[in-house]
Design a protein around this motif. Structure first.
Motif, short mmCIF file in Angstrom:
data_model
loop_
_atom_site.label_atom_id
_atom_site.label_comp_id
_atom_site.label_asym_id
_atom_site.label_seq_id
_atom_site.Cartn_x
_atom_site.Cartn_y
_atom_site.Cartn_z
N GLN A 257 0.83 -1.20 0.00
CA GLN A 257 0.00 0.00 0.00
C GLN A 257 0.87 1.25 0.00
O GLN A 257 1.68 1.45 0.91
CB GLN A 257 -0.90 0.01 1.26
N THR B 219 -0.11 4.12 0.61
CA THR B 219 -0.57 5.05 1.64
C THR B 219 0.17 4.87 2.96
O THR B 219 -0.11 5.57 3.93
CB THR B 219 -2.08 4.87 1.88
N SER B 220 1.10 3.93 3.00
CA SER B 220 1.99 3.77 4.16
C SER B 220 3.38 4.27 3.75
O SER B 220 4.21 3.50 3.25
CB SER B 220 2.06 2.30 4.59
N THR C 193 -0.52 -3.08 10.32
CA THR C 193 -0.10 -1.76 9.86
C THR C 193 -0.78 -1.32 8.57
O THR C 193 -0.80 -0.13 8.26
CB THR C 193 1.42 -1.71 9.63
N GLY C 194 -1.28 -2.27 7.79
CA GLY C 194 -1.89 -1.92 6.51
C GLY C 194 -0.88 -1.64 5.41
O GLY C 194 -1.24 -1.14 4.35
N ALA C 195 0.39 -1.96 5.65
CA ALA C 195 1.44 -1.57 4.71
C ALA C 195 1.78 -2.66 3.70
O ALA C 195 1.85 -2.39 2.49
CB ALA C 195 2.70 -1.18 5.47
N VAL D 155 4.69 3.47 11.60
CA VAL D 155 3.33 3.07 11.26
C VAL D 155 2.46 4.31 11.09
O VAL D 155 2.20 5.04 12.05
CB VAL D 155 2.74 2.14 12.33
N GLU E 192 -0.86 5.44 8.24
CA GLU E 192 -1.65 5.28 7.02
C GLU E 192 -2.27 6.62 6.67
O GLU E 192 -2.87 7.27 7.52
CB GLU E 192 -2.74 4.24 7.22
N ASP F 185 -5.03 8.62 5.24
CA ASP F 185 -6.43 8.56 4.84
C ASP F 185 -7.06 9.93 4.70
O ASP F 185 -8.10 10.07 4.05
CB ASP F 185 -7.24 7.74 5.85
N ASP G 136 -3.40 13.23 8.15
CA ASP G 136 -2.40 12.17 8.06
C ASP G 136 -1.26 12.59 7.14
O ASP G 136 -0.09 12.33 7.41
CB ASP G 136 -3.03 10.88 7.52
#
Length: 419
Positions: A107, A109-110, A197-199, A229, A231, A233, A237
Protein backbone atom coordinates in the motif's frame (compact mmCIF):
# COMPACT_ATOMS: atom_id res chain seq x y z
CA UNK A 1 14.25 -18.75 -9.14
CA UNK A 2 10.83 -17.96 -7.69
CA UNK A 3 8.83 -15.08 -9.14
CA UNK A 4 7.86 -12.66 -6.39
CA UNK A 5 5.46 -10.05 -7.74
CA UNK A 6 4.84 -6.88 -5.71
CA UNK A 7 1.55 -5.24 -6.69
CA UNK A 8 0.91 -1.63 -5.66
CA UNK A 9 -2.75 -0.64 -6.15
CA UNK A 10 -2.95 3.10 -6.88
CA UNK A 11 -6.20 4.24 -8.42
CA UNK A 12 -6.76 7.86 -9.36
CA UNK A 13 -9.94 8.50 -7.39
CA UNK A 14 -9.57 9.49 -3.75
CA UNK A 15 -12.21 11.11 -1.57
CA UNK A 16 -10.21 11.95 1.56
CA UNK A 17 -7.11 13.39 -0.14
CA UNK A 18 -7.55 14.33 -3.83
CA UNK A 19 -4.82 12.79 -6.01
CA UNK A 20 -3.55 11.12 -2.84
CA UNK A 21 -1.26 8.61 -4.52
CA UNK A 22 0.63 11.45 -6.18
CA UNK A 23 0.94 13.50 -2.99
CA UNK A 24 4.55 14.08 -2.05
CA UNK A 25 6.12 13.07 1.25
CA UNK A 26 9.76 13.97 1.64
CA UNK A 27 9.65 15.36 -1.88
CA UNK A 28 8.66 12.01 -3.43
CA UNK A 29 5.16 10.97 -4.62
CA UNK A 30 3.61 8.26 -2.45
CA UNK A 31 3.41 5.80 -5.33
CA UNK A 32 7.10 6.35 -6.13
CA UNK A 33 8.03 5.79 -2.47
CA UNK A 34 6.26 2.42 -2.56
CA UNK A 35 7.94 1.47 -5.84
CA UNK A 36 11.38 2.31 -4.44
CA UNK A 37 10.77 0.25 -1.31
CA UNK A 38 9.78 -2.75 -3.44
CA UNK A 39 12.71 -2.36 -5.84
CA UNK A 40 15.07 -2.22 -2.88
CA UNK A 41 13.80 -5.51 -1.45
CA UNK A 42 16.15 -8.45 -1.90
CA UNK A 43 13.47 -11.05 -2.68
CA UNK A 44 11.14 -9.09 -4.98
CA UNK A 45 11.66 -9.89 -8.68
CA UNK A 46 8.94 -7.77 -10.31
CA UNK A 47 7.11 -4.58 -9.29
CA UNK A 48 3.76 -3.61 -10.82
CA UNK A 49 1.56 -0.58 -10.19
CA UNK A 50 -2.12 -1.17 -10.90
CA UNK A 51 -3.80 2.10 -11.83
CA UNK A 52 -6.48 3.74 -13.93
CA UNK A 53 -4.76 7.14 -13.86
CA UNK A 54 -2.28 8.22 -16.60
CA UNK A 55 -0.41 10.60 -14.28
CA UNK A 56 0.12 7.85 -11.69
CA UNK A 57 1.25 5.51 -14.47
CA UNK A 58 3.85 8.03 -15.64
CA UNK A 59 5.25 8.50 -12.12
CA UNK A 60 5.29 4.73 -11.53
CA UNK A 61 7.23 4.07 -14.74
CA UNK A 62 9.69 6.84 -13.97
CA UNK A 63 10.30 5.23 -10.57
CA UNK A 64 11.07 1.88 -12.22
CA UNK A 65 7.81 -0.07 -11.99
CA UNK A 66 5.80 -1.85 -14.64
CA UNK A 67 2.23 -0.58 -15.03
CA UNK A 68 -0.99 -2.56 -15.42
CA UNK A 69 -3.98 -0.59 -16.67
CA UNK A 70 -6.81 -1.23 -14.25
CA UNK A 71 -10.27 -1.53 -15.86
CA UNK A 72 -13.03 0.85 -14.67
CA UNK A 73 -14.92 -2.00 -13.01
CA UNK A 74 -12.00 -2.47 -10.60
CA UNK A 75 -11.30 1.24 -10.04
CA UNK A 76 -14.43 2.36 -8.19
CA UNK A 77 -14.90 2.96 -4.49
CA UNK A 78 -16.40 -0.50 -3.99
CA UNK A 79 -13.53 -2.37 -5.67
CA UNK A 80 -11.31 -4.36 -3.32
CA UNK A 81 -7.54 -4.37 -3.21
CA UNK A 82 -7.66 -8.14 -3.71
CA UNK A 83 -9.47 -7.75 -7.04
CA UNK A 84 -6.78 -5.32 -8.23
CA UNK A 85 -4.02 -7.71 -7.18
CA UNK A 86 -5.65 -10.68 -8.93
CA UNK A 87 -6.07 -8.66 -12.11
CA UNK A 88 -2.47 -7.45 -12.01
CA UNK A 89 -1.21 -10.98 -11.39
CA UNK A 90 -3.19 -12.31 -14.38
CA UNK A 91 -1.88 -9.51 -16.61
CA UNK A 92 1.72 -10.04 -15.49
CA UNK A 93 1.60 -13.80 -16.10
CA UNK A 94 0.04 -13.28 -19.52
CA UNK A 95 2.72 -10.76 -20.48
CA UNK A 96 5.74 -12.62 -19.16
CA UNK A 97 4.63 -16.22 -19.72
CA UNK A 98 5.65 -17.49 -16.30
CA UNK A 99 3.63 -18.14 -13.13
CA UNK A 100 3.88 -16.00 -10.04
CA UNK A 101 4.94 -17.90 -6.92
CA UNK A 102 4.45 -15.24 -4.25
CA UNK A 103 2.34 -12.12 -4.67
CA UNK A 104 2.55 -9.03 -2.48
CA UNK A 105 -0.01 -6.33 -1.79
CA UNK A 106 1.89 -3.14 -0.99
CA UNK A 107 0.00 0.00 0.00
CA UNK A 108 1.49 3.32 -1.05
CA UNK A 109 -0.57 5.05 1.64
CA UNK A 110 1.99 3.77 4.16
CA UNK A 111 4.84 6.16 3.31
CA UNK A 112 7.43 4.82 5.76
CA UNK A 113 7.34 1.20 4.63
CA UNK A 114 10.88 -0.12 4.22
CA UNK A 115 12.49 -2.67 1.90
CA UNK A 116 13.28 -4.72 5.01
CA UNK A 117 9.57 -4.89 5.88
CA UNK A 118 8.82 -6.15 2.38
CA UNK A 119 11.56 -8.77 2.57
CA UNK A 120 10.19 -9.82 5.96
CA UNK A 121 6.73 -10.75 4.71
CA UNK A 122 8.15 -12.23 1.49
CA UNK A 123 10.59 -14.43 3.37
CA UNK A 124 7.85 -15.71 5.68
CA UNK A 125 5.98 -17.10 2.66
CA UNK A 126 8.75 -17.89 0.16
CA UNK A 127 11.28 -19.35 2.60
CA UNK A 128 9.50 -20.21 5.87
CA UNK A 129 6.37 -21.92 4.56
CA UNK A 130 3.64 -19.54 5.74
CA UNK A 131 0.61 -19.20 3.49
CA UNK A 132 0.25 -15.48 4.16
CA UNK A 133 2.14 -12.79 6.06
CA UNK A 134 1.41 -9.26 7.23
CA UNK A 135 3.36 -6.40 8.79
CA UNK A 136 2.35 -5.66 12.37
CA UNK A 137 3.57 -3.40 15.17
CA UNK A 138 3.50 -3.80 18.97
CA UNK A 139 0.36 -2.19 20.37
CA UNK A 140 -0.32 -1.41 24.04
CA UNK A 141 -3.38 0.84 24.03
CA UNK A 142 -6.67 -0.01 25.74
CA UNK A 143 -9.33 -0.24 23.02
CA UNK A 144 -12.93 0.79 23.76
CA UNK A 145 -16.16 0.32 21.85
CA UNK A 146 -19.52 1.98 22.41
CA UNK A 147 -22.60 -0.20 22.62
CA UNK A 148 -25.04 0.20 19.76
CA UNK A 149 -27.27 2.47 21.87
CA UNK A 150 -24.33 4.72 22.80
CA UNK A 151 -23.16 4.91 19.21
CA UNK A 152 -26.65 5.87 18.02
CA UNK A 153 -26.90 8.53 20.72
CA UNK A 154 -23.53 9.98 19.69
CA UNK A 155 -24.59 10.10 16.04
CA UNK A 156 -27.85 11.82 16.97
CA UNK A 157 -26.00 14.38 19.06
CA UNK A 158 -23.62 15.15 16.22
CA UNK A 159 -26.48 15.55 13.78
CA UNK A 160 -28.52 17.82 16.03
CA UNK A 161 -25.50 19.80 17.28
CA UNK A 162 -27.30 20.27 20.61
CA UNK A 163 -25.70 22.07 23.52
CA UNK A 164 -25.63 18.94 25.67
CA UNK A 165 -24.07 16.80 22.96
CA UNK A 166 -21.52 15.45 25.41
CA UNK A 167 -24.26 14.14 27.67
CA UNK A 168 -26.11 12.59 24.75
CA UNK A 169 -22.96 10.88 23.52
CA UNK A 170 -22.60 9.20 26.91
CA UNK A 171 -26.01 7.57 26.69
CA UNK A 172 -25.87 3.80 26.89
CA UNK A 173 -22.60 2.15 27.83
CA UNK A 174 -19.18 1.22 26.47
CA UNK A 175 -17.02 -1.85 26.94
CA UNK A 176 -13.37 -2.72 26.64
CA UNK A 177 -12.43 -4.62 23.49
CA UNK A 178 -9.03 -5.93 24.58
CA UNK A 179 -9.48 -5.51 28.33
CA UNK A 180 -11.97 -5.76 31.18
CA UNK A 181 -12.80 -2.19 32.18
CA UNK A 182 -13.05 -3.17 35.84
CA UNK A 183 -9.44 -4.37 35.86
CA UNK A 184 -6.44 -2.30 34.72
CA UNK A 185 -3.33 -4.50 34.64
CA UNK A 186 0.11 -3.06 34.04
CA UNK A 187 1.37 -3.16 30.48
CA UNK A 188 3.97 -5.80 31.32
CA UNK A 189 1.23 -8.01 32.79
CA UNK A 190 -0.98 -7.89 29.69
CA UNK A 191 -0.75 -10.09 26.58
CA UNK A 192 1.13 -8.40 23.74
CA UNK A 193 -1.31 -7.07 21.18
CA UNK A 194 -0.12 -6.45 17.61
CA UNK A 195 -1.56 -3.83 15.27
CA UNK A 196 -1.96 -4.61 11.57
CA UNK A 197 -0.10 -1.76 9.86
CA UNK A 198 -1.89 -1.92 6.51
CA UNK A 199 1.44 -1.57 4.71
CA UNK A 200 2.50 -4.92 3.23
CA UNK A 201 0.99 -8.38 2.76
CA UNK A 202 2.46 -11.49 1.15
CA UNK A 203 0.48 -14.46 -0.13
CA UNK A 204 1.23 -17.79 -1.73
CA UNK A 205 0.03 -17.06 -5.27
CA UNK A 206 -1.82 -20.32 -5.84
CA UNK A 207 -3.60 -20.07 -2.49
CA UNK A 208 -4.48 -16.46 -3.20
CA UNK A 209 -6.13 -17.48 -6.47
CA UNK A 210 -8.16 -20.10 -4.64
CA UNK A 211 -9.28 -17.94 -1.71
CA UNK A 212 -9.26 -14.48 -3.37
CA UNK A 213 -8.38 -13.00 0.01
CA UNK A 214 -5.15 -11.85 1.64
CA UNK A 215 -5.50 -14.16 4.68
CA UNK A 216 -5.73 -17.94 4.46
CA UNK A 217 -3.84 -20.86 5.92
CA UNK A 218 -1.05 -20.07 8.39
CA UNK A 219 -0.46 -16.33 8.72
CA UNK A 220 2.94 -15.06 9.81
CA UNK A 221 3.14 -11.79 11.73
CA UNK A 222 6.19 -9.73 10.77
CA UNK A 223 6.93 -7.01 13.32
CA UNK A 224 8.00 -3.57 12.16
CA UNK A 225 9.04 -0.35 13.88
CA UNK A 226 5.95 1.26 15.49
CA UNK A 227 7.41 4.73 14.83
CA UNK A 228 6.98 4.10 11.09
CA UNK A 229 3.33 3.07 11.26
CA UNK A 230 1.18 5.68 9.56
CA UNK A 231 -1.65 5.28 7.02
CA UNK A 232 -2.65 8.33 5.00
CA UNK A 233 -6.43 8.56 4.84
CA UNK A 234 -7.07 12.30 5.27
CA UNK A 235 -5.20 15.62 4.99
CA UNK A 236 -4.16 15.50 8.65
CA UNK A 237 -2.40 12.17 8.06
CA UNK A 238 -0.60 13.67 5.07
CA UNK A 239 0.53 16.67 7.12
CA UNK A 240 1.86 14.34 9.84
CA UNK A 241 3.74 12.26 7.29
CA UNK A 242 5.39 15.32 5.80
CA UNK A 243 6.42 16.51 9.24
CA UNK A 244 7.87 13.09 10.10
CA UNK A 245 9.70 12.52 6.82
CA UNK A 246 12.83 14.49 7.78
CA UNK A 247 13.10 12.32 10.91
CA UNK A 248 12.26 8.90 9.45
CA UNK A 249 13.62 9.06 5.92
CA UNK A 250 17.26 8.48 5.21
CA UNK A 251 18.89 11.68 4.07
CA UNK A 252 19.62 11.04 0.38
CA UNK A 253 21.54 13.71 -1.45
CA UNK A 254 21.53 13.92 -5.26
CA UNK A 255 24.62 13.29 -7.35
CA UNK A 256 25.51 14.24 -10.90
CA UNK A 257 24.10 10.88 -12.01
CA UNK A 258 20.65 11.80 -10.67
CA UNK A 259 20.02 15.12 -12.45
CA UNK A 260 20.33 16.67 -15.90
CA UNK A 261 19.36 20.23 -14.99
CA UNK A 262 19.47 22.61 -12.02
CA UNK A 263 16.80 25.30 -11.76
CA UNK A 264 17.25 28.02 -9.15
CA UNK A 265 14.82 30.41 -7.54
CA UNK A 266 16.40 33.81 -6.85
CA UNK A 267 15.01 35.79 -3.88
CA UNK A 268 15.56 33.93 -0.64
CA UNK A 269 17.50 31.17 -2.39
CA UNK A 270 20.43 33.03 -3.93
CA UNK A 271 19.85 35.96 -1.55
CA UNK A 272 18.91 36.22 2.13
CA UNK A 273 15.46 37.54 1.06
CA UNK A 274 16.21 41.08 2.19
CA UNK A 275 16.05 44.07 -0.19
CA UNK A 276 17.80 47.41 0.27
CA UNK A 277 16.01 50.36 -1.37
CA UNK A 278 17.78 53.66 -1.94
CA UNK A 279 16.20 57.12 -2.07
CA UNK A 280 15.51 56.74 -5.79
CA UNK A 281 13.68 53.45 -5.29
CA UNK A 282 16.47 51.28 -6.70
CA UNK A 283 16.74 47.85 -5.14
CA UNK A 284 19.94 46.17 -4.00
CA UNK A 285 20.41 42.60 -2.82
CA UNK A 286 23.41 40.67 -1.55
CA UNK A 287 24.58 37.44 -3.18
CA UNK A 288 27.27 35.00 -2.07
CA UNK A 289 30.52 34.52 -4.01
CA UNK A 290 30.50 30.86 -3.10
CA UNK A 291 27.23 30.48 -5.00
CA UNK A 292 28.88 31.99 -8.07
CA UNK A 293 31.70 29.49 -7.75
CA UNK A 294 29.24 26.62 -7.47
CA UNK A 295 27.18 27.74 -10.46
CA UNK A 296 30.34 28.12 -12.58
CA UNK A 297 31.32 24.55 -11.70
CA UNK A 298 27.82 23.26 -12.51
CA UNK A 299 28.06 24.94 -15.94
CA UNK A 300 31.41 23.27 -16.65
CA UNK A 301 29.98 19.89 -15.67
CA UNK A 302 27.50 20.04 -18.55
CA UNK A 303 24.33 20.39 -16.49
CA UNK A 304 21.63 22.66 -17.89
CA UNK A 305 20.99 25.71 -15.68
CA UNK A 306 18.15 28.19 -15.31
CA UNK A 307 17.18 30.98 -12.91
CA UNK A 308 13.39 31.09 -12.48
CA UNK A 309 11.93 34.01 -10.53
CA UNK A 310 8.51 35.50 -9.94
CA UNK A 311 10.01 38.98 -9.65
CA UNK A 312 10.47 41.17 -12.72
CA UNK A 313 13.65 42.79 -11.46
CA UNK A 314 16.77 44.17 -13.18
CA UNK A 315 18.83 42.73 -10.32
CA UNK A 316 17.81 39.18 -11.29
CA UNK A 317 18.70 39.78 -14.93
CA UNK A 318 22.01 41.38 -13.98
CA UNK A 319 22.97 38.41 -11.80
CA UNK A 320 22.07 35.97 -14.59
CA UNK A 321 24.27 37.91 -17.03
CA UNK A 322 27.14 37.87 -14.54
CA UNK A 323 26.79 34.10 -14.13
CA UNK A 324 26.24 33.52 -17.84
CA UNK A 325 23.10 31.43 -17.44
CA UNK A 326 19.56 31.91 -18.80
CA UNK A 327 16.82 33.50 -16.71
CA UNK A 328 13.02 33.57 -16.76
CA UNK A 329 11.65 36.24 -14.46
CA UNK A 330 8.39 38.04 -13.93
CA UNK A 331 6.69 34.63 -14.07
CA UNK A 332 3.23 34.20 -12.49
CA UNK A 333 3.04 30.40 -12.88
CA UNK A 334 6.55 29.14 -12.29
CA UNK A 335 5.49 25.51 -12.65
CA UNK A 336 4.03 26.07 -16.13
CA UNK A 337 7.12 27.99 -17.20
CA UNK A 338 9.34 25.21 -15.85
CA UNK A 339 7.33 22.50 -17.60
CA UNK A 340 7.59 24.39 -20.91
CA UNK A 341 11.33 24.94 -20.41
CA UNK A 342 11.84 21.21 -19.77
CA UNK A 343 9.94 20.35 -22.96
CA UNK A 344 11.95 22.86 -25.01
CA UNK A 345 15.27 21.50 -23.71
CA UNK A 346 14.28 17.80 -23.78
CA UNK A 347 14.79 17.45 -20.02
CA UNK A 348 12.72 14.98 -18.04
CA UNK A 349 11.20 16.79 -15.00
CA UNK A 350 12.10 13.89 -12.74
CA UNK A 351 15.76 14.60 -13.53
CA UNK A 352 15.54 18.27 -12.55
CA UNK A 353 16.82 19.67 -9.27
CA UNK A 354 14.82 22.74 -8.28
CA UNK A 355 16.04 24.87 -5.36
CA UNK A 356 13.58 27.22 -3.65
CA UNK A 357 12.57 28.78 -0.37
CA UNK A 358 8.94 29.91 -0.29
CA UNK A 359 5.39 28.76 -0.94
CA UNK A 360 5.36 29.98 -4.55
CA UNK A 361 8.02 27.31 -5.21
CA UNK A 362 5.76 24.44 -4.09
CA UNK A 363 4.11 23.88 -7.52
CA UNK A 364 7.59 23.42 -9.00
CA UNK A 365 8.43 21.03 -6.16
CA UNK A 366 5.51 18.88 -7.27
CA UNK A 367 6.84 18.75 -10.82
CA UNK A 368 10.50 17.81 -10.41
CA UNK A 369 12.34 14.75 -9.16
CA UNK A 370 14.64 16.65 -6.78
CA UNK A 371 12.88 19.47 -4.93
CA UNK A 372 15.46 21.10 -2.63
CA UNK A 373 14.79 23.66 0.09
CA UNK A 374 17.43 26.00 1.47
CA UNK A 375 17.86 25.93 5.25
CA UNK A 376 16.03 29.24 5.69
CA UNK A 377 12.99 28.14 3.66
CA UNK A 378 9.41 28.32 4.88
CA UNK A 379 8.39 25.32 7.01
CA UNK A 380 5.94 24.05 4.38
CA UNK A 381 8.68 24.16 1.75
CA UNK A 382 11.15 22.29 3.95
CA UNK A 383 8.48 19.66 4.62
CA UNK A 384 7.85 19.17 0.87
CA UNK A 385 11.54 19.00 -0.06
CA UNK A 386 13.40 15.82 -0.85
CA UNK A 387 16.61 17.37 0.50
CA UNK A 388 17.35 20.47 2.59
CA UNK A 389 20.63 22.37 2.62
CA UNK A 390 22.43 23.07 5.87
CA UNK A 391 23.14 26.57 4.58
CA UNK A 392 20.57 29.40 4.44
CA UNK A 393 19.68 31.19 1.23
CA UNK A 394 22.18 33.90 0.33
CA UNK A 395 24.87 32.33 2.49
CA UNK A 396 26.23 29.73 0.07
CA UNK A 397 23.31 27.28 -0.25
CA UNK A 398 23.85 26.92 -4.02
CA UNK A 399 27.55 26.22 -3.41
CA UNK A 400 26.44 23.44 -1.06
CA UNK A 401 24.11 21.97 -3.70
CA UNK A 402 26.96 22.07 -6.24
CA UNK A 403 29.11 20.13 -3.77
CA UNK A 404 26.40 17.45 -3.53
CA UNK A 405 26.41 17.04 -7.30
CA UNK A 406 30.09 17.43 -8.07
CA UNK A 407 31.96 16.67 -4.87
CA UNK A 408 33.37 19.03 -2.24
CA UNK A 409 36.30 20.17 -4.42
CA UNK A 410 34.79 22.04 -7.35
CA UNK A 411 37.60 24.03 -8.97
CA UNK A 412 41.28 24.77 -8.87
CA UNK A 413 42.45 27.89 -6.98
CA UNK A 414 43.12 29.64 -10.30
CA UNK A 415 39.54 29.06 -11.37
CA UNK A 416 38.25 30.50 -8.12
CA UNK A 417 39.84 33.91 -8.76
CA UNK A 418 37.10 35.09 -11.13
CA UNK A 419 34.32 34.78 -8.57
Amino acid sequence: MSTVLAVIPARGGSKGVPAKNLAQVGGVPLVARAVRACLGARLVTDVVVSTDDPAIADVARAAGAQVVQRPPALAGDAATSESAVLHAMDAHEATHGRPVDVVLLVQCTSPFLTSEDIDGVTSAVAEDGAATAVTVAPFHAFVWRRTAAAADAADAADAAEVADAGHAADAGDAHGVNHDKSFRPRRQDRPQDLLETGAAYAMDAQGFRTHAHRFFGRTALVETDPARVLEIDDPHDLARARALAPLLDPAPLPTHHDVDAVVLDFDGTQTDDRVLIDADGRELVAVHRGDGLGIAALKRSGLKLLILSSEQNPVVAARARKLGIPVLHGIDRKDLALKEWCEEHAVQPERVLYAGNDVNDLPCFGLVGWPVAVASAHDSVRAAARAVTATPGGAGAIREIAAWLLGPTLTTPAQQADR
